[in-house]
Write a protein that holds these residues in place. Sequence first.
Motif, PDB file in Angstrom:
ATOM      1  N   LYS A 107       0.880  -1.243  -0.067  1.00  0.00           N
ATOM      2  CA  LYS A 107      -0.257  -0.032  -0.411  1.00  0.00           C
ATOM      3  C   LYS A 107       0.795   0.950   0.051  1.00  0.00           C
ATOM      4  O   LYS A 107       0.724   1.916  -0.402  1.00  0.00           O
ATOM      5  CB  LYS A 107      -0.396  -0.152   1.174  1.00  0.00           C
ATOM      6  N   VAL A 160      -8.678  -1.943  13.647  1.00  0.00           N
ATOM      7  CA  VAL A 160     -10.108  -3.490  14.770  1.00  0.00           C
ATOM      8  C   VAL A 160      -9.271  -2.980  15.532  1.00  0.00           C
ATOM      9  O   VAL A 160      -8.581  -3.133  16.223  1.00  0.00           O
ATOM     10  CB  VAL A 160      -9.540  -4.496  14.219  1.00  0.00           C
ATOM     11  N   THR A 203      -9.625   7.051   5.784  1.00  0.00           N
ATOM     12  CA  THR A 203      -9.795   5.864   5.011  1.00  0.00           C
ATOM     13  C   THR A 203     -11.525   5.617   4.578  1.00  0.00           C
ATOM     14  O   THR A 203     -11.077   5.540   3.407  1.00  0.00           O
ATOM     15  CB  THR A 203      -9.824   4.699   6.745  1.00  0.00           C
ATOM     16  N   GLN A 237     -20.846  -3.304   4.798  1.00  0.00           N
ATOM     17  CA  GLN A 237     -20.285  -3.714   5.585  1.00  0.00           C
ATOM     18  C   GLN A 237     -19.223  -3.462   6.880  1.00  0.00           C
ATOM     19  O   GLN A 237     -18.280  -3.024   6.389  1.00  0.00           O
ATOM     20  CB  GLN A 237     -19.898  -5.395   5.291  1.00  0.00           C
ATOM     21  N   GLY A 238     -19.889  -3.572   8.028  1.00  0.00           N
ATOM     22  CA  GLY A 238     -18.765  -2.900   8.888  1.00  0.00           C
ATOM     23  C   GLY A 238     -19.115  -1.079   9.090  1.00  0.00           C
ATOM     24  O   GLY A 238     -19.689  -0.848   8.126  1.00  0.00           O
ATOM     25  N   GLY A 240     -17.034   0.517  11.272  1.00  0.00           N
ATOM     26  CA  GLY A 240     -16.084   1.198  12.279  1.00  0.00           C
ATOM     27  C   GLY A 240     -15.628   2.466  11.681  1.00  0.00           C
ATOM     28  O   GLY A 240     -16.542   3.613  11.364  1.00  0.00           O
ATOM     29  N   ASN A 241     -14.566   2.517  12.174  1.00  0.00           N
ATOM     30  CA  ASN A 241     -13.703   3.658  11.352  1.00  0.00           C
ATOM     31  C   ASN A 241     -13.819   4.022  10.093  1.00  0.00           C
ATOM     32  O   ASN A 241     -13.880   4.439   9.555  1.00  0.00           O
ATOM     33  CB  ASN A 241     -12.318   3.087  12.242  1.00  0.00           C
ATOM     34  N   GLY A 243     -15.510   2.355   7.796  1.00  0.00           N
ATOM     35  CA  GLY A 243     -17.368   1.541   7.312  1.00  0.00           C
ATOM     36  C   GLY A 243     -18.558   3.178   7.584  1.00  0.00           C
ATOM     37  O   GLY A 243     -19.550   3.135   6.264  1.00  0.00           O
ATOM     38  N   SER A 261     -23.306  -2.639   8.787  1.00  0.00           N
ATOM     39  CA  SER A 261     -23.774  -3.979   9.447  1.00  0.00           C
ATOM     40  C   SER A 261     -23.069  -3.525  10.308  1.00  0.00           C
ATOM     41  O   SER A 261     -21.455  -2.675  10.088  1.00  0.00           O
ATOM     42  CB  SER A 261     -23.705  -5.351   8.779  1.00  0.00           C
ATOM     43  N   ASP A 262     -22.924  -4.222  11.744  1.00  0.00           N
ATOM     44  CA  ASP A 262     -21.377  -4.269  12.461  1.00  0.00           C
ATOM     45  C   ASP A 262     -21.502  -5.844  13.027  1.00  0.00           C
ATOM     46  O   ASP A 262     -22.699  -6.539  12.116  1.00  0.00           O
ATOM     47  CB  ASP A 262     -21.224  -3.411  13.531  1.00  0.00           C
ATOM     48  N   VAL A 263     -20.925  -6.125  13.811  1.00  0.00           N
ATOM     49  CA  VAL A 263     -20.670  -7.522  13.864  1.00  0.00           C
ATOM     50  C   VAL A 263     -21.961  -7.599  14.247  1.00  0.00           C
ATOM     51  O   VAL A 263     -22.619  -9.564  14.525  1.00  0.00           O
ATOM     52  CB  VAL A 263     -19.361  -7.900  15.296  1.00  0.00           C
ATOM     53  N   ALA A 314     -15.092  -4.408   6.956  1.00  0.00           N
ATOM     54  CA  ALA A 314     -14.962  -5.197   7.987  1.00  0.00           C
ATOM     55  C   ALA A 314     -13.549  -6.200   9.111  1.00  0.00           C
ATOM     56  O   ALA A 314     -12.929  -5.548   8.965  1.00  0.00           O
ATOM     57  CB  ALA A 314     -16.257  -5.999   8.633  1.00  0.00           C
ATOM     58  N   MET A 315     -13.888  -7.310   7.943  1.00  0.00           N
ATOM     59  CA  MET A 315     -13.026  -7.958   8.631  1.00  0.00           C
ATOM     60  C   MET A 315     -12.455  -8.952   7.039  1.00  0.00           C
ATOM     61  O   MET A 315     -12.792  -8.337   6.176  1.00  0.00           O
ATOM     62  CB  MET A 315     -12.745  -9.434   9.083  1.00  0.00           C
ATOM     63  N   ALA A 336     -12.610  -2.854   3.576  1.00  0.00           N
ATOM     64  CA  ALA A 336     -11.285  -3.493   4.455  1.00  0.00           C
ATOM     65  C   ALA A 336      -9.729  -4.390   3.844  1.00  0.00           C
ATOM     66  O   ALA A 336      -9.882  -4.058   2.777  1.00  0.00           O
ATOM     67  CB  ALA A 336     -12.086  -5.222   4.991  1.00  0.00           C
ATOM     68  N   ASN A 337      -9.467  -4.800   4.807  1.00  0.00           N
ATOM     69  CA  ASN A 337      -8.219  -5.019   4.381  1.00  0.00           C
ATOM     70  C   ASN A 337      -7.709  -7.106   3.997  1.00  0.00           C
ATOM     71  O   ASN A 337      -8.935  -7.292   4.749  1.00  0.00           O
ATOM     72  CB  ASN A 337      -6.502  -5.153   4.965  1.00  0.00           C
ATOM     73  N   GLY A 365      -6.212   6.032   4.604  1.00  0.00           N
ATOM     74  CA  GLY A 365      -5.388   6.456   6.151  1.00  0.00           C
ATOM     75  C   GLY A 365      -3.942   6.117   5.902  1.00  0.00           C
ATOM     76  O   GLY A 365      -3.697   7.084   7.047  1.00  0.00           O
TER      77      GLY A 365
HETATM   78  P1  NAD Z   1     -12.941  -1.024  13.774  1.00  0.00           P
HETATM   79  O1  NAD Z   1     -13.108  -2.045  14.254  1.00  0.00           O
HETATM   80  O2  NAD Z   1     -13.298   0.063  13.771  1.00  0.00           O
HETATM   81  O3  NAD Z   1     -14.839  -1.292  12.032  1.00  0.00           O
HETATM   82  C1  NAD Z   1     -15.508  -2.639  12.406  1.00  0.00           C
HETATM   83  C2  NAD Z   1     -16.616  -2.781  11.601  1.00  0.00           C
HETATM   84  O4  NAD Z   1     -16.343  -3.483  11.878  1.00  0.00           O
HETATM   85  C3  NAD Z   1     -16.843  -2.248  13.417  1.00  0.00           C
HETATM   86  O5  NAD Z   1     -17.850  -2.495  13.025  1.00  0.00           O
HETATM   87  C4  NAD Z   1     -17.319  -4.056  13.525  1.00  0.00           C
HETATM   88  O6  NAD Z   1     -18.531  -3.764  14.618  1.00  0.00           O
HETATM   89  C5  NAD Z   1     -17.915  -5.023  12.565  1.00  0.00           C
HETATM   90  N1  NAD Z   1     -17.323  -6.256  12.322  1.00  0.00           N
HETATM   91  C6  NAD Z   1     -16.054  -6.675  13.544  1.00  0.00           C
HETATM   92  N2  NAD Z   1     -16.122  -8.416  12.712  1.00  0.00           N
HETATM   93  C7  NAD Z   1     -17.713  -8.385  12.011  1.00  0.00           C
HETATM   94  C8  NAD Z   1     -17.922  -9.073  10.772  1.00  0.00           C
HETATM   95  N3  NAD Z   1     -17.514 -10.834  11.225  1.00  0.00           N
HETATM   96  N4  NAD Z   1     -19.244  -9.311  10.615  1.00  0.00           N
HETATM   97  C9  NAD Z   1     -19.745  -8.157  10.286  1.00  0.00           C
HETATM   98  N5  NAD Z   1     -18.876  -7.063  10.721  1.00  0.00           N
HETATM   99  C10 NAD Z   1     -18.048  -6.824  11.700  1.00  0.00           C
HETATM  100  O7  NAD Z   1     -11.981  -0.729  12.404  1.00  0.00           O
HETATM  101  P2  NAD Z   1     -11.923  -0.230  10.795  1.00  0.00           P
HETATM  102  O8  NAD Z   1     -10.643   0.370  11.869  1.00  0.00           O
HETATM  103  O9  NAD Z   1     -12.720  -0.092  10.713  1.00  0.00           O
HETATM  104  O10 NAD Z   1     -10.978  -1.313  10.020  1.00  0.00           O
HETATM  105  C11 NAD Z   1     -12.055  -2.318   9.682  1.00  0.00           C
HETATM  106  C12 NAD Z   1     -11.678  -2.727   8.112  1.00  0.00           C
HETATM  107  O11 NAD Z   1     -10.124  -1.521   7.432  1.00  0.00           O
HETATM  108  C13 NAD Z   1     -10.113  -3.922   8.436  1.00  0.00           C
HETATM  109  O12 NAD Z   1     -10.085  -4.846   7.707  1.00  0.00           O
HETATM  110  C14 NAD Z   1      -9.016  -2.522   8.653  1.00  0.00           C
HETATM  111  O13 NAD Z   1      -7.553  -3.594   8.417  1.00  0.00           O
HETATM  112  C15 NAD Z   1      -9.513  -1.979   7.518  1.00  0.00           C
HETATM  113  N6  NAD Z   1      -8.256  -0.688   7.326  1.00  0.00           N
HETATM  114  C16 NAD Z   1      -8.899   0.077   8.678  1.00  0.00           C
HETATM  115  C17 NAD Z   1      -7.582   1.607   8.361  1.00  0.00           C
HETATM  116  C18 NAD Z   1      -8.156   2.759   8.997  1.00  0.00           C
HETATM  117  O14 NAD Z   1      -8.086   3.471   8.920  1.00  0.00           O
HETATM  118  N7  NAD Z   1      -8.699   2.300   9.844  1.00  0.00           N
HETATM  119  C19 NAD Z   1      -7.144   1.819   7.604  1.00  0.00           C
HETATM  120  C20 NAD Z   1      -7.008   0.934   6.360  1.00  0.00           C
HETATM  121  C21 NAD Z   1      -7.788  -0.597   6.338  1.00  0.00           C
END
Ligand code: NAD
Length: 436
Positions: A107, A160, A203, A237-238, A240-241, A243, A261-263, A314-315, A336-337, A365
């Motif tokens: 990346k 995450v 991101t 899907q997801g 968090g930061n 989604g 959605s979330d987890v 999400a994941m 997600a990654n 990000g």
């Molecule tokens: P986060 O913890 O802020 O949010 C994750 C979200 O996914 C939450 O809403 C959680 O409830 C949900 N989730 C977790 N497991 C799940 C599942 N099995 N099914 C459905 N939803 C699920 O994490 P984030 O920082 O938003 O990261 C999400 C993805 O993005 C990861 O793969 C991370 O490596 C990637 N990423 C994050 C950043 C960043 O700046 N935060 C940058 C690049 C890539």
Amino acid sequence: MSNISKNKDFSSHLWDSSELYRDAVTQLESATKTMNLDPNLTERLRVPKRAMIVTVPVRMDDGSVKCFEGFRVQHNITLGPAKGGIRFHHDVNLSEVAGLAMLMSFKCSLVGLPLGGGKGGIRVDATQLSRAEHQALIRRYTMEIINIIGPEKDIPAPDVGTNAQTMAWMMDTYSMAKGYPVPGVVTGKPVDVGGSLGRAESTGRGVVYTTEHAMKYLEKKGKSKLKMDSSTTVAVQGFGNVGSIAAYDYWQKGMKVVAVSDVSGGIYNKNGLDIGKVMEYLALNRVLAGFPGSEPITNADLLELNVDVLTPAAMEGAITSKNVKNIKAKIIAEGANGPVSPEAMNELEDCGVFIIPDVLCNAGGVIVSYFEWVQGLQQFFWSEEEVNQKLADVLESAFNKVVALKEQYKCGMKTAALISAVDRMSKAMLLRGLFP
Ligand code: NAD
């Protein structure tokens, strides 16, 4: 047995236990084969440079002491210090962190940063930690890995289960150990302790910028007429930061976000969700379920919705050979990654689905993390407009580079992105030579 095959046996024993790592290597090898890279360079790129495994003892709120497993992996630091997030997840392991570190190398290289790839993780369910336990865990972890991190060595960020507050505690712990403030040791910090404006949103914002480029590209090629307006449907899907901001920015651009959605599951409204209100609801209720005017939807069903744009944020491993046949989206923006497995990606691309690969789609990000690091080193801070404009410029040029390589090599977007990344890294590796 040749030296190469001996090394392969050794490395597979040590690193290959996770799907994510194996997928990263499969995609790397597909790119290096397509570009006809010297196999000696591929040999070096398929394994990380260094990894540290630590035990992190924490006194829990009930007085008991628990030991958590922690990891920090640096995949390749040819282009600069390692850069990558810290993941708190109950399932994280050395192999997964190594695969994520590899993706970070690609990346950073793809988007032209003077940085290498790293990643960290602690095997813990962050949702079960109190604030005090979270703080104790990250402070002790920081001390355990202090010898390999630093502004010139390896610069962590949130992932995450971690957030800006986690980074403030890391920065404080490192600064206490050094005896002076060192804001450049982490990025993704709160703005009040040297963070960058626009980092928290970067991101998700990048996911939406690259989706817009994908639409323009497909229109130019006469392949679709999707627009960033209410005629285009989206599922994320997801929440968090990544989604939540991606969903918010899609919605702000006027697109119809029908499901998020979330987890614990998702919410759906065929006429579109008001993402501003969803965010307010989540802040108050901590779960998406029950959002007024929505129907519940499972994570599995969300992925299979008949939408124009799908953003798995999400994941890893959300779309694999198990569900790929049911995926109907026209554009998949990998927030997600590693959310789409290599086999699923080939199948989708063969069916004409346009995939914006993780190393490009979620690079916003790390790009703004780089801006934060630069601002911290200079102690000179930029406006949010400046940050966003620079972010948009870097992503536009990376997107254009990737689609040009996709056309040149007649390959998929992920392979093209990795060709671009590996080309830059391998030139630097050849110039630096192999020590000794
Ligand atoms: P986060 O913890 O802020 O949010 C994750 C979200 O996914 C939450 O809403 C959680 O409830 C949900 N989730 C977790 N497991 C799940 C599942 N099995 N099914 C459905 N939803 C699920 O994490 P984030 O920082 O938003 O990261 C999400 C993805 O993005 C990861 O793969 C991370 O490596 C990637 N990423 C994050 C950043 C960043 O700046 N935060 C940058 C690049 C890539």
